[in-house]
Enzyme design. Structure first.
Site, PDB file in Angstrom:
ATOM      1  N   PRO A 271     -32.098 -14.061 -56.681  1.00  0.00           N
ATOM      2  CA  PRO A 271     -32.360 -12.887 -57.684  1.00  0.00           C
ATOM      3  C   PRO A 271     -31.773 -13.415 -59.568  1.00  0.00           C
ATOM      4  CG  PRO A 271     -31.268 -11.456 -55.878  1.00  0.00           C
ATOM      5  CD  PRO A 271     -31.028 -13.130 -55.910  1.00  0.00           C
TER       6      PRO A 271
ATOM      7  N   GLY B  37     -32.027 -12.123 -63.720  1.00  0.00           N
ATOM      8  CA  GLY B  37     -32.814 -11.696 -63.947  1.00  0.00           C
ATOM      9  C   GLY B  37     -32.740 -12.482 -65.684  1.00  0.00           C
TER      10      GLY B  37
ATOM     11  N   SER C 235     -35.593 -11.080 -59.601  1.00  0.00           N
ATOM     12  CA  SER C 235     -34.560  -9.200 -59.818  1.00  0.00           C
ATOM     13  C   SER C 235     -36.137  -8.702 -60.570  1.00  0.00           C
ATOM     14  CB  SER C 235     -34.556 -10.525 -61.124  1.00  0.00           C
ATOM     15  OG  SER C 235     -32.925  -9.361 -62.127  1.00  0.00           O
TER      16      SER C 235
ATOM     17  N   TYR D 177     -32.993  -3.396 -58.059  1.00  0.00           N
ATOM     18  CA  TYR D 177     -32.271  -2.916 -58.827  1.00  0.00           C
ATOM     19  C   TYR D 177     -32.809  -1.071 -58.708  1.00  0.00           C
ATOM     20  CZ  TYR D 177     -28.971  -6.378 -60.833  1.00  0.00           C
ATOM     21  OH  TYR D 177     -27.571  -7.292 -60.907  1.00  0.00           O
TER      22      TYR D 177
ATOM     23  N   THR E 118     -29.154  -5.136 -54.524  1.00  0.00           N
ATOM     24  CA  THR E 118     -28.331  -4.763 -55.034  1.00  0.00           C
ATOM     25  C   THR E 118     -27.446  -4.087 -54.913  1.00  0.00           C
ATOM     26  OG1 THR E 118     -29.286  -6.976 -55.852  1.00  0.00           O
ATOM     27  CG2 THR E 118     -27.006  -6.559 -57.439  1.00  0.00           C
TER      28      THR E 118
ATOM     29  N   LYS F 226     -27.314  -6.484 -50.755  1.00  0.00           N
ATOM     30  CA  LYS F 226     -26.689  -7.851 -51.479  1.00  0.00           C
ATOM     31  C   LYS F 226     -25.413  -6.979 -52.140  1.00  0.00           C
ATOM     32  CE  LYS F 226     -27.743 -11.348 -54.722  1.00  0.00           C
ATOM     33  NZ  LYS F 226     -27.303 -11.342 -56.240  1.00  0.00           N
TER      34      LYS F 226
ATOM     35  N   SER G 250     -21.961 -11.316 -50.963  1.00  0.00           N
ATOM     36  CA  SER G 250     -21.904 -11.969 -52.899  1.00  0.00           C
ATOM     37  C   SER G 250     -21.194 -10.765 -53.222  1.00  0.00           C
ATOM     38  CB  SER G 250     -23.586 -11.765 -52.533  1.00  0.00           C
ATOM     39  OG  SER G 250     -23.441 -11.244 -54.668  1.00  0.00           O
TER      40      SER G 250
ATOM     41  N   HIS H 222     -21.673 -11.510 -56.599  1.00  0.00           N
ATOM     42  CA  HIS H 222     -22.982 -11.316 -57.873  1.00  0.00           C
ATOM     43  C   HIS H 222     -22.201 -12.652 -59.054  1.00  0.00           C
ATOM     44  CE1 HIS H 222     -25.668  -9.150 -59.775  1.00  0.00           C
ATOM     45  NE2 HIS H 222     -25.782  -9.105 -60.397  1.00  0.00           N
TER      46      HIS H 222
ATOM     47  N   ARG I 281     -26.710 -19.828 -59.917  1.00  0.00           N
ATOM     48  CA  ARG I 281     -26.652 -20.540 -61.513  1.00  0.00           C
ATOM     49  C   ARG I 281     -27.237 -22.326 -61.442  1.00  0.00           C
ATOM     50  NH1 ARG I 281     -21.866 -17.665 -61.618  1.00  0.00           N
ATOM     51  NH2 ARG I 281     -20.856 -16.315 -63.429  1.00  0.00           N
TER      52      ARG I 281
HETATM   53  C1  FMN Z   1     -27.184 -15.584 -65.711  1.00  0.00           C
HETATM   54  C2  FMN Z   1     -27.365 -14.337 -63.951  1.00  0.00           C
HETATM   55  C3  FMN Z   1     -28.723 -13.103 -64.007  1.00  0.00           C
HETATM   56  C4  FMN Z   1     -28.519 -12.673 -62.821  1.00  0.00           C
HETATM   57  N1  FMN Z   1     -28.897 -11.606 -62.484  1.00  0.00           N
HETATM   58  C5  FMN Z   1     -29.435 -11.083 -61.201  1.00  0.00           C
HETATM   59  C6  FMN Z   1     -29.797  -9.905 -61.221  1.00  0.00           C
HETATM   60  O1  FMN Z   1     -30.682  -9.895 -61.307  1.00  0.00           O
HETATM   61  N2  FMN Z   1     -30.109  -9.494 -59.868  1.00  0.00           N
HETATM   62  C7  FMN Z   1     -29.430 -10.016 -58.917  1.00  0.00           C
HETATM   63  O2  FMN Z   1     -29.005  -9.304 -57.345  1.00  0.00           O
HETATM   64  N3  FMN Z   1     -28.033 -10.252 -58.690  1.00  0.00           N
HETATM   65  C8  FMN Z   1     -28.358 -10.937 -59.733  1.00  0.00           C
HETATM   66  N4  FMN Z   1     -27.113 -12.248 -60.559  1.00  0.00           N
HETATM   67  C9  FMN Z   1     -26.588 -13.113 -59.242  1.00  0.00           C
HETATM   68  C10 FMN Z   1     -27.672 -14.107 -58.138  1.00  0.00           C
HETATM   69  O3  FMN Z   1     -27.720 -12.850 -57.835  1.00  0.00           O
HETATM   70  C11 FMN Z   1     -25.835 -14.541 -57.450  1.00  0.00           C
HETATM   71  O4  FMN Z   1     -25.016 -13.210 -56.444  1.00  0.00           O
HETATM   72  C12 FMN Z   1     -24.746 -15.385 -58.335  1.00  0.00           C
HETATM   73  O5  FMN Z   1     -25.468 -15.169 -59.368  1.00  0.00           O
HETATM   74  C13 FMN Z   1     -24.329 -16.443 -57.906  1.00  0.00           C
HETATM   75  O6  FMN Z   1     -23.215 -16.412 -57.663  1.00  0.00           O
HETATM   76  P1  FMN Z   1     -23.693 -18.132 -58.310  1.00  0.00           P
HETATM   77  O7  FMN Z   1     -24.704 -18.484 -59.596  1.00  0.00           O
HETATM   78  O8  FMN Z   1     -22.749 -19.084 -59.277  1.00  0.00           O
HETATM   79  O9  FMN Z   1     -23.435 -18.715 -57.528  1.00  0.00           O
HETATM   80  C14 FMN Z   1     -27.592 -12.892 -61.590  1.00  0.00           C
HETATM   81  C15 FMN Z   1     -26.354 -14.344 -61.891  1.00  0.00           C
HETATM   82  C16 FMN Z   1     -26.286 -14.781 -63.510  1.00  0.00           C
HETATM   83  C17 FMN Z   1     -25.701 -16.300 -63.122  1.00  0.00           C
HETATM   84  C1  LIG Z   2     -27.371  -3.325 -66.800  1.00  0.00           C
HETATM   85  C2  LIG Z   2     -27.015  -4.653 -65.749  1.00  0.00           C
HETATM   86  C3  LIG Z   2     -28.600  -5.509 -65.373  1.00  0.00           C
HETATM   87  C4  LIG Z   2     -28.001  -6.531 -64.782  1.00  0.00           C
HETATM   88  C5  LIG Z   2     -28.765  -7.365 -64.454  1.00  0.00           C
HETATM   89  C6  LIG Z   2     -28.552  -8.893 -64.513  1.00  0.00           C
HETATM   90  C7  LIG Z   2     -27.633  -9.710 -64.018  1.00  0.00           C
HETATM   91  O1  LIG Z   2     -27.694  -8.771 -62.251  1.00  0.00           O
HETATM   92  C8  LIG Z   2     -26.334 -10.258 -63.996  1.00  0.00           C
HETATM   93  O2  LIG Z   2     -25.360 -10.878 -63.299  1.00  0.00           O
HETATM   94  O3  LIG Z   2     -26.164 -10.144 -65.535  1.00  0.00           O
END
Ligand code: FMN
Ligand SMILES: CCCCCCC(=O)C(=O)O
Length: 388
Positions: A98, A100, A127, A152, A178, A261, A283, A285, A340
């Protein structure tokens, strides 16, 4: 040979006609290229992590500390990467994590990602903070395409139930909850640019389109009540007072599989099992929440050991190459979530960019496995690894 490795051959054959892939096949190069096409704010948001970004670096270092020991003469002519994860049949043990606010990377945002995932048969985890709604993304993903929904969990329980009902109706089969982002961490790259996509109306599509949310803000969101709606979103986004006991509520309102997660501690993994969860996703994150936290790969073996086969263990944070996927699977993950790199693919090439990333990493995984003497994901074990 399989369709995945055929992708490698198709690239070489294109070379006979002097055609080169439009994006690099070394996915670690995508970040640098994406920086060239994204605004400084969007790039800071995706590439940045919490604090000094020590955990983001630790995630990568942890992969580098494990090395694969190739084995030969094991008949690897027939390879099959397919797996079943929480009732979803997958062509390989790779899902799209996911992410966002994807419209900050490409105008089509999650729609392009959903089309790419649908075309490749790969499961997308949508997401809650997406820039297109649950229903729009499902339509772009396509009938019968596998999709999961990431929650979320907002303060307003009626809103949470509404999200779950919408996701179920739109064909999302598993729920990812998450745990680690009930509030944003200290993220200097975003703070230094005073940038948060949500406050610019990106990443709130699911909230603003939701009948429960609309009721709470006194009707549909228009220019007149937009600021008030955003403030309501900020106040309701996450709930820091949740406890393990609250998971009963989710179990009561979602009849499919649920994975938590953000799990890093073996005891939390055990509690997830006790709470009737079907899976955990190890994870941190991507280092975006707790700076100084344990590298996700270092946390994986302890969680695998804690849950044994009572729950499915998935993994993310730091996956960049097919060989990274092989290492995470060898350490006990059933599948991994790629994050990413596909956001960079989206930024660089929209739907085609995401498909390129998926094809490259799956082909690289298959070739890494075959050249290590392994034909199926479940044959990967710690025995193929040594500490560097
Ligand atoms: C720009 C961005 C937005 C993200 N948004 C979410 C999200 O909305 N929900 C969520 O569970 N994780 C979110 N994540 C975390 C990813 O799901 C994941 O756990 C994380 O990016 C893994 O690390 P990596 O990208 O370095 O491999 C986000 C990550 C990034 C980089
Ligand atoms: C207010 C928190 C929103 C986070 C949503 C996106 C996300 O998970 C991130 O890592 O950025």
């Amino acid at each position: 040979m399989s369709a995945l490795a055929d992708f490698q051959n198709s690239i070489y054959l294109q070379g006979l006609g002097d055609v080169r892939p439009s994006l690099p096949t070394d996915l670690t190069r995508l970040e640098g290229l994406a920086e060239g096409v994204l605004s400084a704010q969007a790039f800071g948001y995706v590439a940045g992590s919490a604090g000094s970004e020590a955990t983001a670096r630790a995630n990568r270092d942890a992969f580098d500390r494990w090395r694969i020991v190739p084995r030969f003469l094991r008949d690897v002519a027939h390879r099959d990467l397919s797996v079943d994860v929480l009732g979803t049949a997958m062509p390989s043990p790779i899902l799209l994590a996911p992410i966002g606010v994807q419209s900050i990377f490409h105008p089509d945002g999650e729609l392009a990602t959903a089309r790419a995932a649908g075309a490749e048969g790969v499961t997308m985890v949508l997401s809650t903070a997406s820039s297109h709604s649950i229903e729009e993304v499902a339509e772009a993903n396509g009938d019968g395409a596998p999709r999961w929904y990431q929650l979320y969990w907002p303060k307003d329980r009626d809103l949470a139930v509404s999200f779950l009902e919408r996701a179920k109706a739109a064909g999302y089969t598993a729920l990812v909850v998450t745990l680690d982002t009930f509030t944003l961490a200290w993220r200097p790259r975003d703070l230094d640019q005073a940038y948060l996509p949500f406050l610019r109306g990106i990443g709130v599509a699911n909230y603003f389109s939701d009948p429960v949310f609309q009721k709470a803000v006194g009707g549909p969101v228009t220019d007149a009540n937009r600021d008030a709606a955003l403030l309501h979103w900020v106040a309701n986004f996450g709930n820091p007072s949740l406890t393990w006991d609250d998971l009963v509520f989710l179990r009561d309102h979602w009849d499919g599989p649920i994975a938590l997660k953000g799990v890093q501690h073996p005891d939390d993994a055990r509690r997830a099992v006790d709470a009737g969860m079907d899976g955990v996703i190890v994870s941190n994150h991507g280092g975006r929440q707790v700076d100084g936290a344990v590298a996700s790969l270092d946390a994986l073996p302890g969680v695998v050991d804690a849950v044994r086969d009572q729950a499915t263990v998935l993994f993310d944070s730091g996956i960049r190459t097919g060989s990274d996927v092989a290492k995470a699977l060898a350490l006990g993950a059933k599948a991994v979530l790629l994050a990413r790199p596909y956001a960079y693919g989206l930024a660089l090439g929209g739907q085609a960019g995401v498909q390129h990333v998926l094809r490259c990493i799956q082909a690289e995984l298959e070739l890494t496995m075959a050249l290590s003497g392994v034909t199926r994901p479940d044959e990967l074990s710690p025995e193929i690894l040594v500490r560097a």
